[in-house]
Design a protein around this motif. Structure first.
Motif, short mmCIF file in Angstrom:
data_model
loop_
_atom_site.label_atom_id
_atom_site.label_comp_id
_atom_site.label_asym_id
_atom_site.label_seq_id
_atom_site.Cartn_x
_atom_site.Cartn_y
_atom_site.Cartn_z
N VAL A 65 0.86 -0.92 0.21
CA VAL A 65 -0.03 -0.03 -0.03
C VAL A 65 0.93 1.18 0.07
CG1 VAL A 65 -0.18 0.07 2.57
CG2 VAL A 65 -1.85 1.10 1.20
N GLN A 66 0.34 2.40 -0.71
CA GLN A 66 1.02 3.52 -0.67
C GLN A 66 0.97 4.17 0.87
OE1 GLN A 66 -0.25 5.89 -4.15
NE2 GLN A 66 1.37 5.16 -5.18
N ALA A 67 2.01 5.20 0.98
CA ALA A 67 1.94 5.80 2.45
C ALA A 67 0.65 6.70 2.37
CB ALA A 67 3.26 6.74 2.27
N GLY A 68 -0.10 6.70 3.59
CA GLY A 68 -1.37 7.41 3.83
C GLY A 68 -2.31 6.71 3.52
N GLY A 69 -2.25 5.35 2.97
CA GLY A 69 -3.38 4.46 2.70
C GLY A 69 -3.59 3.63 3.89
N SER A 70 -4.55 2.40 3.87
CA SER A 70 -5.23 1.89 4.75
C SER A 70 -5.01 0.41 4.36
CB SER A 70 -6.67 2.30 5.08
OG SER A 70 -6.72 3.63 5.53
N LEU A 71 -5.01 -0.38 5.59
CA LEU A 71 -5.14 -1.83 5.32
C LEU A 71 -5.83 -2.57 6.61
CD1 LEU A 71 -1.99 -3.26 4.29
CD2 LEU A 71 -3.93 -3.27 2.76
N ARG A 72 -6.73 -3.52 6.42
CA ARG A 72 -7.39 -4.05 7.57
C ARG A 72 -6.93 -5.55 7.39
NH1 ARG A 72 -13.65 -5.69 8.89
NH2 ARG A 72 -13.20 -7.22 7.36
N LEU A 73 -6.15 -5.88 8.69
CA LEU A 73 -5.70 -7.32 8.76
C LEU A 73 -6.69 -7.88 9.80
CD1 LEU A 73 -2.10 -6.36 10.02
CD2 LEU A 73 -3.08 -6.62 7.43
N SER A 74 -6.46 -9.42 9.45
CA SER A 74 -7.97 -10.11 9.95
C SER A 74 -6.90 -11.28 10.72
CB SER A 74 -8.62 -10.85 9.18
OG SER A 74 -9.53 -9.98 8.42
N CYS A 75 -7.16 -11.61 11.79
CA CYS A 75 -6.66 -12.60 12.50
C CYS A 75 -7.89 -13.74 12.93
CB CYS A 75 -6.03 -12.42 14.16
SG CYS A 75 -5.54 -13.82 14.72
N ALA A 76 -7.92 -15.13 12.09
CA ALA A 76 -8.87 -16.00 12.32
C ALA A 76 -8.57 -17.13 13.17
CB ALA A 76 -9.44 -16.61 11.01
N ALA A 77 -9.12 -17.48 14.24
CA ALA A 77 -8.94 -18.63 14.88
C ALA A 77 -9.65 -19.85 14.63
CB ALA A 77 -9.30 -18.17 16.32
N SER A 78 -9.07 -20.93 14.90
CA SER A 78 -9.75 -22.11 14.76
C SER A 78 -9.34 -23.26 15.92
CB SER A 78 -9.39 -22.91 13.30
OG SER A 78 -8.07 -23.13 13.25
N GLY A 79 -10.21 -24.15 16.24
CA GLY A 79 -9.95 -25.00 17.37
C GLY A 79 -10.58 -24.54 18.62
N ARG A 80 -10.57 -23.50 18.90
CA ARG A 80 -11.14 -22.91 20.12
C ARG A 80 -11.91 -21.47 19.71
NH1 ARG A 80 -9.26 -24.59 25.88
NH2 ARG A 80 -11.47 -23.58 26.32
N THR A 81 -12.74 -21.02 20.69
CA THR A 81 -13.21 -19.74 20.45
C THR A 81 -12.51 -18.75 21.21
OG1 THR A 81 -14.94 -19.85 22.32
CG2 THR A 81 -15.64 -20.39 20.06
N PHE A 82 -12.41 -17.46 20.88
CA PHE A 82 -11.66 -16.36 21.23
C PHE A 82 -12.21 -15.96 22.69
CE2 PHE A 82 -8.64 -15.67 18.71
CZ PHE A 82 -8.66 -15.29 17.33
N SER A 83 -13.50 -16.50 23.15
CA SER A 83 -14.06 -15.75 24.13
C SER A 83 -13.54 -15.56 25.55
CB SER A 83 -15.47 -16.80 24.59
OG SER A 83 -15.03 -18.27 25.07
N SER A 84 -12.46 -16.12 25.82
CA SER A 84 -11.87 -15.88 27.43
C SER A 84 -10.40 -15.53 27.05
CB SER A 84 -11.99 -17.07 28.21
OG SER A 84 -11.27 -18.22 27.72
N TYR A 85 -10.05 -15.16 25.75
CA TYR A 85 -8.67 -14.97 25.69
C TYR A 85 -8.37 -13.32 25.40
CZ TYR A 85 -8.33 -19.65 24.32
OH TYR A 85 -8.47 -21.28 23.91
N SER A 86 -7.19 -12.93 25.54
CA SER A 86 -6.91 -11.64 24.82
C SER A 86 -5.74 -12.25 23.66
CB SER A 86 -5.76 -10.89 26.01
OG SER A 86 -6.68 -10.52 27.22
N ILE A 87 -6.07 -11.08 22.55
CA ILE A 87 -5.69 -11.36 21.39
C ILE A 87 -4.68 -10.16 21.09
CG2 ILE A 87 -5.96 -11.66 18.97
CD1 ILE A 87 -6.91 -13.93 20.79
#
Length: 128
Positions: free
Chosen positions: A12-34
């Motif tokens: 991406v060029q300077a000044g632009g935007s991106l959205r990163l994703s972190c997908a979990a499998s195996g267990r849910t995030f419900s009690s974690y910190s990410i």
């Protein structure tokens, strides 16, 4: 055991935007910190942002405060890192990580040693 996979990196060029994703499998995030960390060539891996999934509290590194937002989607078991006003110095491999053992009320983990599960990373390159 939870497994994490990042996506959304790119060029991406300077000044632009991106959205990163972190997908979990195996267990849910419900009690974690990410958390999100990044590592540029020749540098140490550094903290970017984190979210206490239970409380919703977030914490940001000073270098990204005001430019990045971490959020989560419970239904999709995915955490996002929205990055705006990107700079060349944001170029790095970005990793998401889970703190699976802590049970915090308001504290948000932020040190590398506090996270025990890591994704493989996604490259973000910001051109000037």
């Amino acid at each position: 055991q939870v497994q994490l996979v990042e996506s959304g990196g790119g060029l991406v060029q300077a000044g632009g935007s991106l959205r990163l994703s972190c997908a979990a499998s195996g267990r849910t995030f419900s009690s974690y910190s990410i958390g999100w960390f990044r590592q540029a060539p020749g540098k140490e891996r550094e903290f970017v942002a984190a979210i206490n999934w239970s409380s919703g509290y977030t914490y940001y590194a000073d270098s990204v405060k005001g430019r990045c937002t971490i959020s989560g989607d419970n239904a999709k078991n995915t955490v996002y890192l929205q990055m705006n006003s990107l700079k060349p110095e944001d170029t790095a491999v970005y990793y998401c990580a889970a703190n699976t053992g802590g049970r915090y009320l308001s504290y948000v983990p932020r040190f590398r040693s506090e996270f025990d599960v890591w994704g493989p990373g996604t490259q973000v390159t910001v051109s000037s």
